[in-house]
Design a protein around this motif. Structure first.
Motif, short mmCIF file in Angstrom:
data_model
loop_
_atom_site.label_atom_id
_atom_site.label_comp_id
_atom_site.label_asym_id
_atom_site.label_seq_id
_atom_site.Cartn_x
_atom_site.Cartn_y
_atom_site.Cartn_z
N LEU A 49 0.81 -1.20 0.00
CA LEU A 49 0.00 0.00 0.00
C LEU A 49 0.85 1.26 0.00
CD1 LEU A 49 -3.01 -0.59 2.44
CD2 LEU A 49 -3.10 0.04 0.04
N SER A 50 2.06 1.15 0.52
CA SER A 50 2.91 2.33 0.65
C SER A 50 3.54 2.76 -0.66
CB SER A 50 4.01 2.07 1.69
OG SER A 50 4.81 0.96 1.29
N SER A 95 -13.33 -1.14 -10.10
CA SER A 95 -13.11 0.29 -10.35
C SER A 95 -13.70 1.13 -9.23
CB SER A 95 -13.70 0.70 -11.70
OG SER A 95 -15.11 0.54 -11.71
N HIS A 96 -13.33 2.38 -9.22
CA HIS A 96 -13.66 3.33 -8.16
C HIS A 96 -15.15 3.34 -7.82
CE1 HIS A 96 -13.62 7.07 -5.86
NE2 HIS A 96 -14.54 7.57 -6.67
N GLY A 259 -15.72 -5.05 -0.24
CA GLY A 259 -15.06 -6.13 -0.96
C GLY A 259 -13.55 -5.95 -1.01
N ILE A 260 -13.09 -4.71 -1.12
CA ILE A 260 -11.65 -4.43 -1.13
C ILE A 260 -11.05 -4.70 0.25
CG2 ILE A 260 -9.89 -2.69 -1.57
CD1 ILE A 260 -11.43 -3.58 -4.03
N PHE A 261 -11.76 -4.27 1.29
CA PHE A 261 -11.30 -4.59 2.65
C PHE A 261 -11.19 -6.11 2.83
CE2 PHE A 261 -12.79 -0.28 3.89
CZ PHE A 261 -11.68 0.13 4.61
N LEU A 262 -12.19 -6.84 2.37
CA LEU A 262 -12.17 -8.30 2.50
C LEU A 262 -10.94 -8.89 1.81
CD1 LEU A 262 -13.93 -10.98 3.19
CD2 LEU A 262 -14.44 -10.90 0.75
N MET A 263 -10.68 -8.47 0.58
CA MET A 263 -9.55 -9.00 -0.17
C MET A 263 -8.22 -8.68 0.52
SD MET A 263 -10.93 -8.02 -3.99
CE MET A 263 -9.52 -8.62 -4.92
N ARG A 264 -8.12 -7.48 1.08
CA ARG A 264 -6.90 -7.11 1.79
C ARG A 264 -6.73 -7.91 3.08
NH1 ARG A 264 -1.93 -5.24 0.62
NH2 ARG A 264 -1.04 -4.03 2.32
N HIS A 265 -7.82 -8.12 3.80
CA HIS A 265 -7.75 -8.91 5.02
C HIS A 265 -7.34 -10.35 4.71
CE1 HIS A 265 -10.80 -5.91 6.97
NE2 HIS A 265 -9.57 -5.45 6.98
N MET A 266 -7.88 -10.92 3.64
CA MET A 266 -7.49 -12.26 3.23
C MET A 266 -6.00 -12.32 2.90
SD MET A 266 -10.75 -13.12 0.74
CE MET A 266 -10.15 -14.68 0.12
N LYS A 290 -9.33 6.49 1.83
CA LYS A 290 -10.05 6.31 0.58
C LYS A 290 -9.07 6.24 -0.59
CE LYS A 290 -13.69 5.92 -2.00
NZ LYS A 290 -14.45 4.65 -2.00
N GLU A 291 -8.03 7.05 -0.56
CA GLU A 291 -7.02 7.00 -1.62
C GLU A 291 -6.31 5.65 -1.62
OE1 GLU A 291 -7.54 9.50 0.42
OE2 GLU A 291 -8.15 11.09 -0.97
N GLN A 292 -6.04 5.10 -0.43
CA GLN A 292 -5.44 3.78 -0.33
C GLN A 292 -6.33 2.73 -0.99
OE1 GLN A 292 -4.86 3.41 3.99
NE2 GLN A 292 -2.66 3.34 3.63
N LEU A 293 -7.62 2.80 -0.72
CA LEU A 293 -8.56 1.82 -1.27
C LEU A 293 -8.65 1.93 -2.79
CD1 LEU A 293 -11.20 2.29 1.53
CD2 LEU A 293 -10.13 0.10 0.98
N ASP A 294 -8.67 3.15 -3.31
CA ASP A 294 -8.74 3.35 -4.76
C ASP A 294 -7.48 2.81 -5.44
OD1 ASP A 294 -11.26 4.43 -4.80
OD2 ASP A 294 -10.58 6.51 -4.68
N GLU A 295 -6.32 3.07 -4.85
CA GLU A 295 -5.08 2.55 -5.44
C GLU A 295 -5.03 1.03 -5.34
OE1 GLU A 295 -1.44 4.39 -4.32
OE2 GLU A 295 -1.97 6.27 -5.31
#
Length: 313
Positions: A49-50, A95-96, A259-266, A290-295
């Motif tokens: 993410l960084s 997508s966003h 869904g993005i949070f779920l994928m990152r947690h997995m 929010k910018e982290q999630l979009d990227e």
């Protein structure tokens, strides 16, 4: 700001044309070359993410999110597995501000399982199930119907991922889609503990109201499967405590990125304490989540498209 894929769709243009056009204009390395595809920033590595989006990630995410081409074009497919395909329209849900399609989560589970095979023997062994272990309708069915559905799906996962038994697994991940909300149930197979990992902090004091008994049903089903298959700890799983992890980055207002949070947690959870979990998200109240999630949407779309498992790459 990223353009939504629900915008006007132009006529077909395949990915090799997109890459060629961008390469001519910006002298970008040809990312269709197999040596790049196999050279891992997209294989066997947690997405960072960084790090800012690379030129390759910008090209691929712009291409898949720009609504070009035909909606039913298959852009991801595991060889000899016709049910593993993702159409362009489905992958565009990364997508966003789009709600991620469950089929993307299923493919993500397959990718993570593939990457687990390359870990050192002394590392935590994780197994990722699809969200369809029990669909929404089955949760309200008789226990016999739930058991038949769950057992069949678990056997399929073990066979597809070439895992002989749950005896080999340290952490078992089961994504749940309930009332249009994704969350994750993680079983510590050796410790007989269960964690619910949910980006939403709503109803913190009302576990039963929020989850309506679904984690408990999964606990009983995993317990029964372990007992029938002779997995040590099956009887102890009946008494396994279910806890809800309270991560600092949980959200109140964000509904669309679940869904993005779920994928990152997995991708990032390995059973450690919250203090040691390197998920990477800042708090919702802080500037930048929010910018982290979009990227991350762009990075995940690129990883899926370029992954070794993708016979369409």
């Amino acid at each position: 700001m990223y353009q939504s894929a629900s915008s006007q769709r132009s006529c077909g243009q395949n990915i090799s044309h997109i890459i060629s056009d961008e390469k001519d204009e910006e002298n970008v390395v040809d990312s269709t070359d197999e040596t790049l595809v196999l050279a891992s920033p997209y294989i066997n590595r947690v997405v960072e993410l960084s790090e800012k989006l690379t030129s390759v990630e910008k090209i691929y995410s712009d291409w898949i999110f720009s609504a070009r081409g035909f909606e039913m074009d298959v852009v991801f497919q595991i060889e000899d597995q016709p049910d593993s395909g993702l159409t362009r329209t489905v992958l565009e849900t990364l997508s966003h501000d789009e709600y991620v399609h469950f089929a993307v989560v299923n493919v993500w589970a397959r990718i993570l399982n593939h990457e687990e095979k390359f870990k050192a023997d002394d590392k935590i062994k994780r197994l990722f199930c699809t969200y369809q272990m029990l669909d929404g309708g089955t949760y309200g069915s008789s226990y016999e119907m739930m058991q038949a559905d769950f057992f069949g799906n678990m056997i399929k996962v073990l066979k597809e991922e070439q895992v002989a038994s749950l005896k080999e697994v340290d952490l078992l991940f089961i994504p749940v889609l309930q009332s249009d909300h994704f969350y994750l149930v993680c079983f510590y197979m050796k410790k007989c503990q269960i964690a619910v990992i949910d980006n939403s902090s709503l109803y913190d004091d009302s576990f039963d109201l929020k989850y309506r008994g679904s984690p408990e049903k999964l606990r009983h089903l995993v317990e029964d499967f372990m007992l029938i298959r002779g997995v040590v700890g099956g009887r102890k799983m009946h008494k396994a405590q279910i806890s809800r992890l309270k991560m600092s980055w949980r959200t109140v207002d964000n509904k669309v990125d679940r869904g993005i949070f779920l994928m990152r947690h997995m991708e990032t959870f390995e059973g450690s304490s919250l203090r040691c979990w390197r998920c990477g998200f800042v708090k919702e109240v802080d500037c930048g989540q929010k910018e982290q999630l979009d990227e991350l949407r762009c990075k995940y779309a690129t990883k899926i498209l370029l992954h070794y498992l993708n016979a369409r790459r």
